[in-house]
Design a protein around this motif. Sequence first.
Motif, mmCIF file in Angstrom:
data_model
loop_
_atom_site.group_PDB
_atom_site.id
_atom_site.type_symbol
_atom_site.label_atom_id
_atom_site.label_comp_id
_atom_site.label_asym_id
_atom_site.label_seq_id
_atom_site.Cartn_x
_atom_site.Cartn_y
_atom_site.Cartn_z
ATOM 1 N N PHE A 133 0.835 -1.200 0.000
ATOM 2 C CA PHE A 133 0.000 0.000 0.000
ATOM 3 C C PHE A 133 0.870 1.250 0.000
ATOM 4 O O PHE A 133 0.567 2.224 -0.693
ATOM 5 C CB PHE A 133 -0.972 0.023 1.184
ATOM 6 C CG PHE A 133 -1.765 1.298 1.241
ATOM 7 C CD1 PHE A 133 -2.795 1.513 0.337
ATOM 8 C CD2 PHE A 133 -1.464 2.301 2.146
ATOM 9 C CE1 PHE A 133 -3.515 2.704 0.341
ATOM 10 C CE2 PHE A 133 -2.168 3.494 2.168
ATOM 11 C CZ PHE A 133 -3.209 3.682 1.265
ATOM 12 N N LEU A 134 1.969 1.224 0.750
ATOM 13 C CA LEU A 134 2.875 2.384 0.779
ATOM 14 C C LEU A 134 3.558 2.583 -0.571
ATOM 15 O O LEU A 134 3.841 3.710 -0.966
ATOM 16 C CB LEU A 134 3.896 2.236 1.896
ATOM 17 C CG LEU A 134 3.307 2.321 3.309
ATOM 18 C CD1 LEU A 134 4.354 1.986 4.354
ATOM 19 C CD2 LEU A 134 2.700 3.686 3.550
ATOM 20 N N GLN A 135 3.776 1.507 -1.297
ATOM 21 C CA GLN A 135 4.312 1.636 -2.654
ATOM 22 C C GLN A 135 3.296 2.357 -3.533
ATOM 23 O O GLN A 135 3.644 3.279 -4.275
ATOM 24 C CB GLN A 135 4.623 0.264 -3.242
ATOM 25 C CG GLN A 135 5.141 0.327 -4.674
ATOM 26 C CD GLN A 135 5.477 -1.054 -5.230
ATOM 27 O OE1 GLN A 135 5.810 -1.964 -4.499
ATOM 28 N NE2 GLN A 135 5.377 -1.177 -6.533
ATOM 29 N N TYR A 136 2.048 1.964 -3.430
ATOM 30 C CA TYR A 136 0.998 2.593 -4.231
ATOM 31 C C TYR A 136 0.774 4.057 -3.823
ATOM 32 O O TYR A 136 0.615 4.921 -4.680
ATOM 33 C CB TYR A 136 -0.328 1.844 -4.089
ATOM 34 C CG TYR A 136 -0.333 0.419 -4.580
ATOM 35 C CD1 TYR A 136 0.534 -0.027 -5.574
ATOM 36 C CD2 TYR A 136 -1.222 -0.502 -4.046
ATOM 37 C CE1 TYR A 136 0.515 -1.336 -6.015
ATOM 38 C CE2 TYR A 136 -1.255 -1.813 -4.491
ATOM 39 C CZ TYR A 136 -0.385 -2.228 -5.473
ATOM 40 O OH TYR A 136 -0.421 -3.526 -5.909
ATOM 41 N N SER A 137 0.744 4.312 -2.524
ATOM 42 C CA SER A 137 0.376 5.647 -2.053
ATOM 43 C C SER A 137 1.543 6.626 -1.989
ATOM 44 O O SER A 137 1.344 7.824 -2.151
ATOM 45 C CB SER A 137 -0.293 5.560 -0.685
ATOM 46 O OG SER A 137 0.610 5.057 0.280
ATOM 47 N N GLU A 138 2.770 6.116 -1.744
ATOM 48 C CA GLU A 138 3.908 7.018 -1.564
ATOM 49 C C GLU A 138 5.040 6.793 -2.549
ATOM 50 O O GLU A 138 6.029 7.528 -2.533
ATOM 51 C CB GLU A 138 4.432 6.900 -0.121
ATOM 52 C CG GLU A 138 3.396 7.316 0.909
ATOM 53 C CD GLU A 138 3.881 7.166 2.337
ATOM 54 O OE1 GLU A 138 5.116 7.118 2.548
ATOM 55 O OE2 GLU A 138 3.029 7.103 3.232
#
Length: 160
Positions: free
Chosen positions: A72-77
């Motif tokens: 999720f952090l890859q997608y969001s950040e």
Amino acid sequence: MERVNGISDHPLWKLHIAQLKEAEKDRIFCKHGIEHLLDVARIAYIENLEENCGISKEMIYAAAFLHDIGRFLQYSEGISHEEAGAELAEKILKDCGFNQEEKREIVSAITAHRSVETRREQNLAGLIYRADKQSRMCKFCPAFSECNWSAEKKNNKLKI
């Protein structure tokens, strides 16, 4: 497997799995939810037994449950999910009673789970790398023709 249950009950793990599920809700291929995590764990454990690697079931399941936690952090950040996952795993593993050596081995497996250099290693990182690849049965995927993976990269043969 008490500590693995602790991982799946951990608020940080639950939060990131829920965020990932929401982020991938419209995705038709290669989702990274609990089904994928369980597939990776089971495949890695089978290979561990077949190849006599001697890695505990708990270590394999812990690494599998955490290997994509940073997605999720890859997608969001825009940061690599391996780096994000390693950082999140450190916090979760500490709270779940894993010792320093166990944490180091699991975090190393998370960091290396997409590294081609890991593919032949007979350790936790190698098991997770191979299981992650083998868990995708591309030839049965409804998005096979739309997938951006090259023909060489697609997994079209049962191995486990």
